[in-house]
Design an enzyme around this catalytic site. Structure first.
Site, short mmCIF file in Angstrom:
data_model
loop_
_atom_site.label_atom_id
_atom_site.label_comp_id
_atom_site.label_asym_id
_atom_site.label_seq_id
_atom_site.Cartn_x
_atom_site.Cartn_y
_atom_site.Cartn_z
N GLU A 34 0.87 -1.17 0.00
CA GLU A 34 0.00 0.00 0.00
C GLU A 34 0.91 1.23 0.00
OE1 GLU A 34 -3.52 1.99 2.80
OE2 GLU A 34 -2.02 0.65 3.68
N ASP A 45 -4.26 9.86 8.91
CA ASP A 45 -2.90 9.47 9.27
C ASP A 45 -2.49 9.97 10.64
OD1 ASP A 45 -2.60 8.29 6.77
OD2 ASP A 45 -1.92 10.16 5.87
#
Length: 252
Positions: A34, A45
């Site tokens: 990924e 994130d």
């Protein structure tokens, strides 16, 4: 042995070391890479990946540089699937069709864009199909049963199951609620497609991976590898050894 989707930020900390990370992950048994294209305002994130993205952007690295990096990784490891993880702005701004064409040409087989909902994706799913890729939507524990059923009925071949709400990086406790969420994906759906379910968000070792393994196709790990990159402090040998070892540990 489990299947592993491992996350890395394209060109972090440098193009050379980032490629070494990809190599180490493959040597550690990663089935799926990924690759994140850095974005300035990420919504999912945690601190480790935010810092990695900021560092790459400060170096002036562009989206095309990220695609070139992916093409290099794909050429070196054609047997490993590669998915792009990023955010809607990077896909929408150059045109969804245009972006997906370029991604496919670089060797990408899947797109993971968490801020483009599966039922309001600006044409991402259609463009992915056009260029031989798949759109992998993100499902979260807070989804209603009705909305989760709607996602399943769309016929996606792969779904990313986020194991908890919030941002990545913090260690996730796999409990009864986590297991109950993952079991929901086994329900019948109108599409007749039984999707692969990959579970991630805060997986940093074998114990958590073992706990979710019976309920998923594969395990996703990301921030744990970014922290190992940071700990290596530019030492390529240490970086490759520790990342390969961690990938093997999670896969066991």
């Amino acid at each position: 042995m489990k299947k592993l989707m491992s996350h890395l930020v394209a060109n972090y900390p440098t193009p050379e070391l980032s490629f070494a990370v990809a190599q180490a992950l493959v040597e550690g048994g990663a089935d799926f890479l990924e690759v994140q294209l850095p974005f300035s305002d990420p919504s999912a994130d945690g601190p480790a990946i935010q810092n990695a993205c900021s560092t790459v952007l400060e170096h002036g690295v562009t989206t095309q540089d990220g695609l070139d990096f992916i093409a290099k990784v794909h050429k070196a490891f054609p047997q490993v699937k590669i998915g792009i993880m990023s955010y809607g702005s990077l896909v929408y701004t150059p045109g969804v069709d245009n972006f997906c064409r370029r991604a496919s040409e670089a060797g990408v087989t899947a797109m993971i864009i968490p801020d483009l909902p599966f039922d309001c994706d600006e044409g991402l799913t259609a463009a992915c199909k056009k260029y031989g890729m798949e759109n992998i939507p993100v499902a979260a524990p807070g989804m209603t049963d009705e909305r989760l059923q709607k996602m399943l009925d769309c016929g996606f071949t792969t779904i990313y199951a986020a194991l908890r709400a919030g941002i990545t990086g913090t260690a996730t406790k796999v409990d009864d609620e986590t297991v109950s969420f993952l079991k929901k994906f086994k329900r019948p759906n109108k599409s007749g497609v039984t999707p692969q379910i990959w579970g991630g968000f805060g997986i940093n070792g074998k114990e958590q991976a073992d706990a979710i393994a019976p309920y998923v196709t594969g395990v996703i790990a990301g921030s744990v590898f970014v922290r190992l990159i940071d700990a290596a402090a530019g030492d390529k040998t240490k970086l490759m050894q520790t990342i390969t070892a961690k990938a093997k540990e999670i896969k066991e």
